[in-house]
Design a protein around this motif. Sequence first.
Motif, mmCIF file in Angstrom:
data_model
loop_
_atom_site.group_PDB
_atom_site.id
_atom_site.type_symbol
_atom_site.label_atom_id
_atom_site.label_comp_id
_atom_site.label_asym_id
_atom_site.label_seq_id
_atom_site.Cartn_x
_atom_site.Cartn_y
_atom_site.Cartn_z
ATOM 1 N N ARG A 214 -20.797 27.487 60.455
ATOM 2 C CA ARG A 214 -21.169 28.162 61.694
ATOM 3 C C ARG A 214 -20.892 29.663 61.608
ATOM 4 O O ARG A 214 -21.688 30.483 62.091
ATOM 5 C CB ARG A 214 -20.400 27.542 62.857
ATOM 6 N N ARG A 215 -19.770 30.040 60.998
ATOM 7 C CA ARG A 215 -19.472 31.464 60.841
ATOM 8 C C ARG A 215 -20.475 32.148 59.918
ATOM 9 O O ARG A 215 -20.850 33.308 60.142
ATOM 10 C CB ARG A 215 -18.054 31.644 60.295
ATOM 11 N N MET A 218 -23.585 32.786 61.932
ATOM 12 C CA MET A 218 -23.376 33.909 62.846
ATOM 13 C C MET A 218 -23.366 35.238 62.104
ATOM 14 O O MET A 218 -23.838 36.254 62.621
ATOM 15 C CB MET A 218 -22.060 33.715 63.602
ATOM 16 N N ARG A 221 -26.921 36.252 61.388
ATOM 17 C CA ARG A 221 -27.602 36.716 62.600
ATOM 18 C C ARG A 221 -27.046 38.032 63.120
ATOM 19 O O ARG A 221 -27.567 38.575 64.088
ATOM 20 C CB ARG A 221 -27.488 35.648 63.698
ATOM 21 N N GLU A 223 -23.953 38.488 64.408
ATOM 22 C CA GLU A 223 -23.069 38.297 65.550
ATOM 23 C C GLU A 223 -21.609 38.534 65.201
ATOM 24 O O GLU A 223 -20.764 38.546 66.096
ATOM 25 C CB GLU A 223 -23.242 36.877 66.103
#
Length: 224
Positions: A214-215, A218, A221, A223
């Motif tokens: 998930r990191r 992100m 992207r 984020e």
Amino acid sequence: MDVRSLLLRPASQLLAPLRCSSSSAPRAVTAAVSPPLISSRGHKTTARTKRALKISPHDSFLPSRTTDFPAADSIIYNPPASEASPQHTPFIFLPRNDPRRLAITRLRTSANVDPTAYNSQTNGELPPEMRYKRRQPKYNLTKEHIEEMRRLRNEDPLTWSVQKLARKFECSTVFVQMAAPAPPEHLQWLKGKLERKMERWGPKKTAAREDRKRRAEMLYRGEL
């Protein structure tokens, strides 16, 4: 809260254990018992500390509010503390009638000024060059070599791995992966092996790998 309550409340809290023990124990025993003195920090001290630490920023870091927004937008020039040098002051931060403009221009265009006179550090000897193994590129592979590499890779991908083929043909592992990719059956076997390994993971390791994935998403992207 008045001053009387502030002075009497701590005393009543200290004498409360003595009153309770005097009703149930002899006088000689209660004399030896001392109430515990535990210091506690009240909300009044905490609030006072927060107000003391709430320091407003310096005026040089705040934008100018004297004019409208387009004109008030400006650049803040706040260099770190170091040895001052007139050659490092940009003209954009000096007024047009500042006498330092002429002095800086004369200093920069003068041929008799040593350029290292205003440097804080002298140019000493450089550290020794790092010595590590550098691989020289070789262009010794022909079409027959690449076909032989692909044949070995397709026949037995376990024996002829990427590292072993790179050592045999004296090339890089990246070139082996591009010229002789693994067959689809071998890739499917590796995928099944990884899935069987992941089935033996516990809940903590599974959650950690999911968080890592998930990191990474992100990060791609933008984020993080």
